[in-house]
Design a protein around this motif. Structure first.
Motif, mmCIF file in Angstrom:
data_model
loop_
_atom_site.group_PDB
_atom_site.id
_atom_site.type_symbol
_atom_site.label_atom_id
_atom_site.label_comp_id
_atom_site.label_asym_id
_atom_site.label_seq_id
_atom_site.Cartn_x
_atom_site.Cartn_y
_atom_site.Cartn_z
ATOM 1 N N GLU A 198 0.811 -1.213 0.000
ATOM 2 C CA GLU A 198 0.000 0.000 0.000
ATOM 3 C C GLU A 198 0.845 1.263 0.000
ATOM 4 N N HIS B 65 -4.727 -4.801 -8.326
ATOM 5 C CA HIS B 65 -5.764 -4.004 -7.660
ATOM 6 C C HIS B 65 -5.238 -2.594 -7.379
ATOM 7 N N ARG C 289 -6.658 1.263 -8.472
ATOM 8 C CA ARG C 289 -6.817 2.386 -7.548
ATOM 9 C C ARG C 289 -5.944 3.576 -7.968
#
Length: 411
Positions: free
Chosen positions: A111, A158, A162
């Protein structure tokens, strides 16, 4: 510096500031005065592009403090500098004593990589010149190739979704379009243009594409026209070109070449090394196993022309690569304008072909060019005049662009 392509496109040329050691805002501002403005003056240019590398802590400060961001923008304008691109590949610590594979962390399954990249895009949107059509941010090619299990690959995919959404939000909020380019590099999940098509195909071309590093392309023995055609057919835009040269030993068995290569096998950066796969099975020289980082690639143009490689130059010199199958090319960003220690040479001819493929036709296929020679400090004989060396590289690039019919644009 700006150039006008015959089709009317403004092409931006600058150099990347990751050559300088600066991981706080004061250091970034100081390097503009100590190095970047003198480079502009050496070139006698009214305006010079600088592709900023801003470490995580600097970006965090700029996102949180509008005054600090305004200060940086003012410093750029005061010194006749402009920024249309950021290098967000290194996250932090790029000039530690040993960097090596740490440069690939955090990767796109983490992240932190997504947050950092979007923060860089926000900063760039504020730094862009008012008349710039768009900005670009370069990033790593997903991750180092191992470990890369399916769950991390899924997490990265993913994250890219984003990222696309985040860039769209930034454009709505600021009115500035920022594109992110993934930079294929030897040894990574995305090493070649064929792997770029496989892993990045189908992404939003208005937001995401490829940062093409000419050094990396040369190390992989990818022929420029075939590589550019492959990306075009896949609808993958070249968001940014890093104008760079690799080091080549045409005769890697030559004692003089090996001695010169040993002087480049330094401890800070990773110097992946490749050779064409061919006569090595007849050479009697042991070839390292894939586990040791010597894995043949069949992703180059034509499955009959793969390469063998090691993850670092020292491994190649210790027997990890054959010396009879062809030249060695190593991921050592060599100054564009200067020859290395004989009998080594650079891949400047390969870079010239890349520039011709991108900008020598009726349509400009790339509008952001960044000279990225970050290895000046680890050369066997580091320069005493770094601004002079960088200016000479930019002059070399300028001459190639004008030779392709582009005109300098002082506006």
């Amino acid at each position: 510096m700006r150039f006008r392509h015959p089709d009317g496109t403004t092409v931006h040329l600058g150099y990347c500031s990751n050559v300088h050691q600066a991981e706080d805002l004061d250091g970034v501002v100081s390097q503009l005065a100590e190095y970047t403005e003198p480079v502009r003056q050496r070139l006698d240019a009214d305006r010079l592009g600088v592709g900023l590398w801003l470490a995580r802590d600097v970006v965090t400060e700029l996102v949180a403090d509008e005054r600090a961001l305004g200060q940086l923008r003012d410093e750029l304008a005061l010194r006749g500098l402009e920024t249309v691109t950021l290098n967000a590949f290194p996250y932090a610590g790029f000039h530690r004593e040993v960097v090596k594979k740490d440069v690939y962390l955090p990767d796109w399954a983490d992240e932190a990589r997504l947050r950092y990249t979007l923060d860089c895009a926000r900063v760039l949107a504020a730094l862009l010149p008012d008349d710039a059509e768009r900005g670009s941010v370069s990033t790593l090619p997903l991750a180092w190739r191992e470990p890369w299990p399916a769950e991390r690959a899924d997490a990265a995919r993913h994250a890219l979704d984003r990222l696309t959404a985040g860039l769209a939000t930034i454009e709505v909020e600021t009115g500035r379009r920022i594109r992110v380019g993934f930079e294929p590099e030897p040894g990574c999940v995305v090493e070649t243009t064929a792997q770029a098509v496989r892993h990045l195909g189908g992404l939003d071309p208005d937001r995401l594409g490829v940062c093409l590093d000419a050094c990396h392309l040369a190390v992989g023995f990818e022929e420029p026209s075939a590589a550019l055609d492959r990306l075009a057919r896949a609808g993958l835009p070249i968001v940014k070109l890093q104008a760079s040269c690799a080091v080549e030993a045409t005769g890697p068995a030559d004692p003089a070449a090996r001695a010169a290569l040993r002087r480049l096998a330094e401890p800070r950066f990773l110097h992946q090394t490749r050779t064409p796969r061919g006569a090595e099975s007849l050479s009697g020289v042991p070839v390292a196993s894939p586990a040791a980082g010597c894995e043949p690639s069949t992703d180059l143009p034509g499955a009959d022309a793969p390469v063998l490689g090691t993850d670092d130059l020292g491994e190649a010199l210790e027997g990890g690569l054959p010396t009879t199958s062809g030249p060695w090319r190593t991921h050592f960003h060599a100054p564009l304008h200067a020859d290395p220690e004989p009998p080594l040479r650079t891949t400047a001819g390969h870079l010239t072909d890349v520039l011709a493929g991108l900008l020598g036709g009726p349509t400009a296929l790339c509008d952001h060019i960044e000279v990225e020679t970050y290895t000046w400090s680890v050369l066997p004989e580091p320069p005493t005049d770094l601004p002079g060396g960088i200016a000479a590289e930019l002059a070399w690039a300028r001459d190639r662009l004008t030779g392709l019919g582009l005109k300098e644009d002082p506006s």
